[in-house]
Design an enzyme around this catalytic site. Structure first.
Site, mmCIF file in Angstrom:
data_model
loop_
_atom_site.group_PDB
_atom_site.id
_atom_site.type_symbol
_atom_site.label_atom_id
_atom_site.label_comp_id
_atom_site.label_asym_id
_atom_site.label_seq_id
_atom_site.Cartn_x
_atom_site.Cartn_y
_atom_site.Cartn_z
ATOM 1 N N TYR A 142 48.461 0.240 4.147
ATOM 2 C CA TYR A 142 47.663 -0.946 3.844
ATOM 3 C C TYR A 142 46.349 -0.491 3.244
ATOM 4 O O TYR A 142 45.700 0.412 3.777
ATOM 5 C CB TYR A 142 47.405 -1.743 5.125
ATOM 6 C CG TYR A 142 46.558 -2.986 4.916
ATOM 7 C CD1 TYR A 142 47.068 -4.085 4.227
ATOM 8 C CD2 TYR A 142 45.265 -3.068 5.422
ATOM 9 C CE1 TYR A 142 46.299 -5.226 4.034
ATOM 10 C CE2 TYR A 142 44.493 -4.210 5.238
ATOM 11 C CZ TYR A 142 45.014 -5.287 4.547
ATOM 12 O OH TYR A 142 44.251 -6.415 4.365
ATOM 13 N N ASP A 230 42.710 7.045 1.234
ATOM 14 C CA ASP A 230 42.156 5.858 1.865
ATOM 15 C C ASP A 230 41.853 6.225 3.314
ATOM 16 O O ASP A 230 42.731 6.178 4.172
ATOM 17 C CB ASP A 230 43.134 4.690 1.766
ATOM 18 C CG ASP A 230 42.586 3.435 2.430
ATOM 19 O OD1 ASP A 230 41.549 3.525 3.136
ATOM 20 O OD2 ASP A 230 43.193 2.365 2.246
ATOM 21 N N LYS A 258 35.291 0.398 7.991
ATOM 22 C CA LYS A 258 35.382 0.409 9.462
ATOM 23 C C LYS A 258 34.289 1.253 10.118
ATOM 24 O O LYS A 258 33.162 0.798 10.198
ATOM 25 C CB LYS A 258 36.800 0.776 9.875
ATOM 26 C CG LYS A 258 37.793 -0.263 9.298
ATOM 27 C CD LYS A 258 39.189 -0.289 9.832
ATOM 28 C CE LYS A 258 39.901 -1.540 9.344
ATOM 29 N NZ LYS A 258 41.072 -1.346 8.533
HETATM 30 C C1 LIG Z 1 41.343 -2.062 7.143
HETATM 31 C C2 LIG Z 1 41.811 -1.235 6.017
HETATM 32 C C3 LIG Z 1 41.469 -1.531 4.684
HETATM 33 C C4 LIG Z 1 40.761 -2.798 4.309
HETATM 34 O O1 LIG Z 1 39.466 -2.850 4.841
HETATM 35 P P1 LIG Z 1 38.776 -4.291 5.017
HETATM 36 O O2 LIG Z 1 37.397 -3.957 5.484
HETATM 37 O O3 LIG Z 1 39.597 -5.029 6.008
HETATM 38 O O4 LIG Z 1 38.764 -4.942 3.689
HETATM 39 C C5 LIG Z 1 41.827 -0.644 3.703
HETATM 40 N N1 LIG Z 1 42.503 0.487 3.997
HETATM 41 C C6 LIG Z 1 42.856 0.808 5.248
HETATM 42 C C7 LIG Z 1 43.579 2.083 5.514
HETATM 43 C C8 LIG Z 1 42.544 -0.054 6.296
HETATM 44 O O5 LIG Z 1 42.940 0.240 7.535
#
Ligand SMILES: *Cc1c(COP(=O)(O)O)cnc(C)c1O
Length: 422
Positions: A142, A230, A258
């Site tokens: 994701y 990511d 995060k």
């Molecule tokens: C949560 C998440 C995102 C998106 O971040 P948001 O602050 O919710 O837009 C992107 N990549 C990873 C791996 C994530 O866990």
């Protein structure tokens, strides 16, 4: 009628599904979501005054636990000097220096307001820097909700049982290639970037197989494509230098979110100058934001990173290990086969016999119907996991041994109840 249901009913009249992010609606576990009244350390309290040991921790930002006094103090002090200016501040420089200092190979960084913005901008930058259109992503990873990255997404997309997403045109995903996780794809010279969660934490937890990340590095080098890690979940969590440090593989671009915001809205993307110099105002790739580098968010991020020393990562790993071992034996004592894949302090929970290695295997376990039962048995007893089998557990520095041991005792009772009911 309870206060949670009352609020949920009110919410559903004015907010689609009653929530501002789909997984929060409890759709994949059933029942009524708890509405949070307040939180502190490892705990949160709902609108009915019930206390939960919280392993959601805002899906990762709460690495220090909720309402850490140092973060509150930093945010309060920042707020009293004004909440947003639309002009640069020293706080942005300080946090950027901290990121550059921690991440070997990252020379420059841009702050945005979410992980979604970070990945979306990194993709645009990779395309601008290479002059190529193609993006390779892995099924079950994701990367937020930008159109081009919503194909075969984990987390909320998987929890909703969506294979794709209405409203995303064929054109928007025409240059997105989806490959199975843990298999190094063959790349050609149309590929701008390969984007990957170095530890997949949005299909439950799936660790990278030996050689997978190294293989991606080699494949990208050979094809002239950029490798994007990511690290929105793994960054500043698996080590000071995140997954890149832990696995010894250096990408061309990093995405953060995060933890870097300490509970306020922050994302970031960065890399070496030869890539980052393509960004406006230096280069031709536009990216901006009214609230980017927001002073409250910078203050929360700075304080959080300052508190994450080597001892903190050791402590987080020890906590996650204690929790994983304890939960495994709690489920085993009720005759339930559980798998708790763990990488550093990141922990997943599946019910089955074998740890999954990709999205297809993860789906079989996540959708076997056990997780919702365990989720509710735990919630009834005061332990909050994420309301979806595709999410990870996020023990924080505030989860001390006593809290973990209490969790394990509750889990043994919950597991026994689930086993006797089925
Ligand atoms: C949560 C998440 C995102 C998106 O971040 P948001 O602050 O919710 O837009 C992107 N990549 C990873 C791996 C994530 O866990």
């Amino acid at each position: 009628m309870g206060a949670n249901l009352d609020l949920f009913d009110r919410a559903r009249r004015v907010i689609p599904g009653g929530v501002n992010s789909p997984v929060r609606a409890f759709g994949s576990v059933g029942g009524t979501p708890y509405f949070v009244d307040r939180a502190e350390g490892p705990y949160l309290w709902d609108a009915e005054g019930r206390r939960y040991i919280d392993y959601v921790q805002s899906y990762g930002p709460g690495i220090l636990g909720h309402a850490h006094p140092a973060v509150l103090d930093a945010v309060t002090r920042a707020a009293s000097a004004g909440t947003s200016y639309g002009a640069p501040t020293e706080a942005e420089v300080v946090l950027a220096e901290m990121v550059v200092d921690r991440i070997a190979g990252l020379e420059s960084v841009r702050f945005v307001s979410s992980g979604t913005e970070a990945t979306m901008s990194a993709i645009r930058l990779a395309r601008g820097a290479t002059g190529r259109p193609g993006i390779v992503k892995f099924a079950g990873c994701y990367h937020g909700h930008a159109d081009a990255l919503l194909a075969a997404g984990g987390s909320g997309v998987a929890n909703q049982g969506l294979s794709g997403c209405d409203g995303v045109t064929d054109g928007a995903v025409a240059d997105t290639i989806v490959a199975p996780y843990n298999v190094v794809p063959t790349l050609d010279d149309t590929v701008a970037a390969v984007i990957v969660e170095p530890v997949a934490a949005n299909m439950g937890l799936v660790a990278p197989a030996d050689g997978f990340l190294e293989g991606l590095r080699t494949a990208c080098d050979e094809a002239g494509a950029l490798l994007i890690f990511d690290e929105v979940i793994t960054g500043f969590r698996l080590a000071r230098g995140g997954a890149a440090e832990r696995f010894g593989v250096t990408p061309d671009l990093w995405c953060f979110g995060k933890v870097i915001g300490g509970g306020l809205p922050v994302g970031a993307f960065g890399g070496p100058w030869d890539v980052m110099e393509h960004l406006a105002p230096l280069g031709g790739v536009y990216q901006g934001g009214t609230l980017s580098g927001n002073p409250l968010a910078m203050a929360a991020g700075r304080t959080t990173l300052e508190l994450l020393d080597d001892g903190a990562f050791d402590q987080l790993t020890a906590t996650a290990t204690r929790l994983a071992d304890g939960l495994a034996s709690a489920f085993a004592s009720a005759g339930m086969a559980s798998i708790l894949p763990r990488v550093g302090s990141l922990l997943g929970l599946f019910f089955g016999d074998r740890a999954p290695t990709d999205f297809d295997e993860a789906k079989v376990l996540a959708d076997n119907g056990v997780y919702p039962k365990v989720f509710h048995a735990l919630l009834d007893r005061g332990v909050a996991l994420a309301p979806g089998a595709y999410e990870a557990l996020f023990p924080s520095l505030a989860h001390d041994d006593a809290v973990v041991d209490e969790t394990i005792e509750i889990a043994a009772d919950a597991a026994a109840a689930v086993a006797s009911a089925s």
